[in-house]
Design a protein around this motif. Structure first.
Motif, PDB file in Angstrom:
ATOM      1  N   VAL A  98       0.850  -1.188   0.000  1.00  0.00           N
ATOM      2  CA  VAL A  98       0.000   0.000   0.000  1.00  0.00           C
ATOM      3  C   VAL A  98       0.886   1.239   0.000  1.00  0.00           C
ATOM      4  N   ASP A  99       0.653   2.123  -0.956  1.00  0.00           N
ATOM      5  CA  ASP A  99       1.342   3.416  -1.025  1.00  0.00           C
ATOM      6  C   ASP A  99       0.292   4.503  -0.859  1.00  0.00           C
ATOM      7  N   VAL A 100       0.498   5.368   0.129  1.00  0.00           N
ATOM      8  CA  VAL A 100      -0.426   6.478   0.385  1.00  0.00           C
ATOM      9  C   VAL A 100       0.342   7.776   0.117  1.00  0.00           C
ATOM     10  N   ASN A 101      -0.105   8.508  -0.908  1.00  0.00           N
ATOM     11  CA  ASN A 101       0.521   9.793  -1.254  1.00  0.00           C
ATOM     12  C   ASN A 101      -0.415  10.904  -0.795  1.00  0.00           C
ATOM     13  N   VAL A 102       0.129  11.856  -0.057  1.00  0.00           N
ATOM     14  CA  VAL A 102      -0.676  12.967   0.460  1.00  0.00           C
ATOM     15  C   VAL A 102      -0.159  14.264  -0.155  1.00  0.00           C
ATOM     16  N   ALA A 103      -1.067  15.008  -0.763  1.00  0.00           N
ATOM     17  CA  ALA A 103      -0.733  16.290  -1.387  1.00  0.00           C
ATOM     18  C   ALA A 103      -1.636  17.360  -0.789  1.00  0.00           C
ATOM     19  N   ARG A 104      -1.114  18.582  -0.670  1.00  0.00           N
ATOM     20  CA  ARG A 104      -1.884  19.682  -0.081  1.00  0.00           C
ATOM     21  C   ARG A 104      -2.283  20.669  -1.159  1.00  0.00           C
ATOM     22  N   PHE A 105      -3.555  21.060  -1.127  1.00  0.00           N
ATOM     23  CA  PHE A 105      -4.025  22.122  -2.015  1.00  0.00           C
ATOM     24  C   PHE A 105      -3.583  23.450  -1.424  1.00  0.00           C
ATOM     25  N   THR A 106      -3.084  24.329  -2.276  1.00  0.00           N
ATOM     26  CA  THR A 106      -2.644  25.638  -1.808  1.00  0.00           C
ATOM     27  C   THR A 106      -3.647  26.688  -2.252  1.00  0.00           C
ATOM     28  N   GLY A 107      -4.177  27.406  -1.299  1.00  0.00           N
ATOM     29  CA  GLY A 107      -5.128  28.473  -1.599  1.00  0.00           C
ATOM     30  C   GLY A 107      -6.394  27.921  -2.222  1.00  0.00           C
ATOM     31  N   ASP A 108      -6.901  28.601  -3.237  1.00  0.00           N
ATOM     32  CA  ASP A 108      -8.116  28.181  -3.922  1.00  0.00           C
ATOM     33  C   ASP A 108      -7.814  27.380  -5.183  1.00  0.00           C
ATOM     34  N   GLN A 109      -6.571  26.945  -5.327  1.00  0.00           N
ATOM     35  CA  GLN A 109      -6.179  26.236  -6.535  1.00  0.00           C
ATOM     36  C   GLN A 109      -6.696  24.805  -6.514  1.00  0.00           C
ATOM     37  N   ASP A 110      -6.891  24.248  -7.707  1.00  0.00           N
ATOM     38  CA  ASP A 110      -7.283  22.851  -7.844  1.00  0.00           C
ATOM     39  C   ASP A 110      -6.067  21.947  -7.988  1.00  0.00           C
ATOM     40  N   GLU A 111      -4.902  22.529  -7.982  1.00  0.00           N
ATOM     41  CA  GLU A 111      -3.655  21.789  -8.123  1.00  0.00           C
ATOM     42  C   GLU A 111      -3.085  21.507  -6.727  1.00  0.00           C
ATOM     43  N   ALA A 112      -2.782  20.233  -6.463  1.00  0.00           N
ATOM     44  CA  ALA A 112      -2.238  19.852  -5.161  1.00  0.00           C
ATOM     45  C   ALA A 112      -0.738  19.571  -5.293  1.00  0.00           C
ATOM     46  N   ARG A 113       0.016  19.959  -4.256  1.00  0.00           N
ATOM     47  CA  ARG A 113       1.468  19.748  -4.227  1.00  0.00           C
ATOM     48  C   ARG A 113       1.763  18.576  -3.297  1.00  0.00           C
ATOM     49  N   SER A 114       2.455  17.552  -3.824  1.00  0.00           N
ATOM     50  CA  SER A 114       2.764  16.368  -3.037  1.00  0.00           C
ATOM     51  C   SER A 114       3.661  16.728  -1.852  1.00  0.00           C
ATOM     52  N   VAL A 115       3.301  16.210  -0.671  1.00  0.00           N
ATOM     53  CA  VAL A 115       4.030  16.534   0.544  1.00  0.00           C
ATOM     54  C   VAL A 115       4.692  15.300   1.146  1.00  0.00           C
ATOM     55  N   HIS A 116       3.973  14.161   1.137  1.00  0.00           N
ATOM     56  CA  HIS A 116       4.500  12.982   1.827  1.00  0.00           C
ATOM     57  C   HIS A 116       3.936  11.712   1.206  1.00  0.00           C
ATOM     58  N   THR A 117       4.747  10.651   1.165  1.00  0.00           N
ATOM     59  CA  THR A 117       4.310   9.335   0.722  1.00  0.00           C
ATOM     60  C   THR A 117       4.676   8.314   1.784  1.00  0.00           C
ATOM     61  N   LEU A 118       3.707   7.474   2.128  1.00  0.00           N
ATOM     62  CA  LEU A 118       3.908   6.419   3.117  1.00  0.00           C
ATOM     63  C   LEU A 118       3.658   5.083   2.439  1.00  0.00           C
ATOM     64  N   SER A 119       4.575   4.141   2.619  1.00  0.00           N
ATOM     65  CA  SER A 119       4.430   2.804   2.040  1.00  0.00           C
ATOM     66  C   SER A 119       4.366   1.786   3.172  1.00  0.00           C
ATOM     67  N   GLY A 120       3.564   0.748   2.952  1.00  0.00           N
ATOM     68  CA  GLY A 120       3.462  -0.300   3.943  1.00  0.00           C
ATOM     69  C   GLY A 120       2.869  -1.555   3.321  1.00  0.00           C
ATOM     70  N   PHE A 121       2.693  -2.580   4.148  1.00  0.00           N
ATOM     71  CA  PHE A 121       2.167  -3.849   3.683  1.00  0.00           C
ATOM     72  C   PHE A 121       1.015  -4.274   4.583  1.00  0.00           C
ATOM     73  N   ILE A 122       0.030  -4.907   3.956  1.00  0.00           N
ATOM     74  CA  ILE A 122      -1.119  -5.427   4.688  1.00  0.00           C
ATOM     75  C   ILE A 122      -1.267  -6.899   4.356  1.00  0.00           C
ATOM     76  N   GLY A 123      -1.367  -7.718   5.382  1.00  0.00           N
ATOM     77  CA  GLY A 123      -1.532  -9.150   5.206  1.00  0.00           C
ATOM     78  C   GLY A 123      -2.982  -9.559   5.347  1.00  0.00           C
ATOM     79  N   GLU A 124      -3.353 -10.642   4.658  1.00  0.00           N
ATOM     80  CA  GLU A 124      -4.717 -11.147   4.719  1.00  0.00           C
ATOM     81  C   GLU A 124      -4.936 -11.845   6.058  1.00  0.00           C
ATOM     82  N   GLN A 125      -6.049 -11.498   6.722  1.00  0.00           N
ATOM     83  CA  GLN A 125      -6.401 -12.137   7.995  1.00  0.00           C
ATOM     84  C   GLN A 125      -7.117 -13.436   7.709  1.00  0.00           C
ATOM     85  N   LYS A 126      -6.679 -14.481   8.355  1.00  0.00           N
ATOM     86  CA  LYS A 126      -7.324 -15.795   8.129  1.00  0.00           C
ATOM     87  C   LYS A 126      -7.984 -16.279   9.379  1.00  0.00           C
TER      88      LYS A 126
END
Length: 126
Positions: A98-126
């Motif tokens: 799983v990669d989660v990329n977080v970007a922030r909108f600046t002002g009233d713009q529709d364009e977001a600037r990437s700030v941080h990316t978090l990567s991790g793994f999720i296992g199937e629960q049995k």
């Protein structure tokens, strides 16, 4: 003999103003750098919290996440964030990346600037 009156000459005043101007310019530059650093750290901290919250949501879901990519806007603090979650397969079918990329909108713009990316793994629960 003429007595010299007390006070500063024009040259002395100009030199003093030059020195003061240089000191003021240097102080302004340091202040500007401090503000820029503060804003970057603040944005990075909030973006990290948003990404960690999204990762926790995925881990708490009852269903094993399918391979997908989606984006959603989210309000967190006083800003709008664009959270893009990308789930991809791995060599082990019971584990997803799983990669989660977080970007922030600046002002009233529709364009977001990437700030941080978090990567991790999720296992199937049995």
């Amino acid at each position: 003999m003429k007595r010299r009156t007390a006070g500063f000459t024009l040259i002395e005043v100009l030199v003093a103003l030059l020195v003061f101007g240089l000191i003021a310019a240097a102080a302004s530059e340091v202040g500007s750098q401090y503000i820029g650093t503060y804003e970057r750290i603040r944005d990075r901290t909030l973006a990290t919290w948003v990404a960690e919250n999204r990762m926790a949501e995925l881990r708490l879901e009852q269903e094993f996440p399918g391979i997908s990519e989606n984006s959603e806007e989210q309000e967190y603090g006083p800003w709008r964030w664009l959270v893009t979650t990308s789930v991809s397969g791995t060599e082990e079918p019971s584990i997803r990346r799983v990669d989660v990329n977080v970007a922030r909108f600046t002002g009233d713009q529709d364009e977001a600037r990437s700030v941080h990316t978090l990567s991790g793994f999720i296992g199937e629960q049995k």
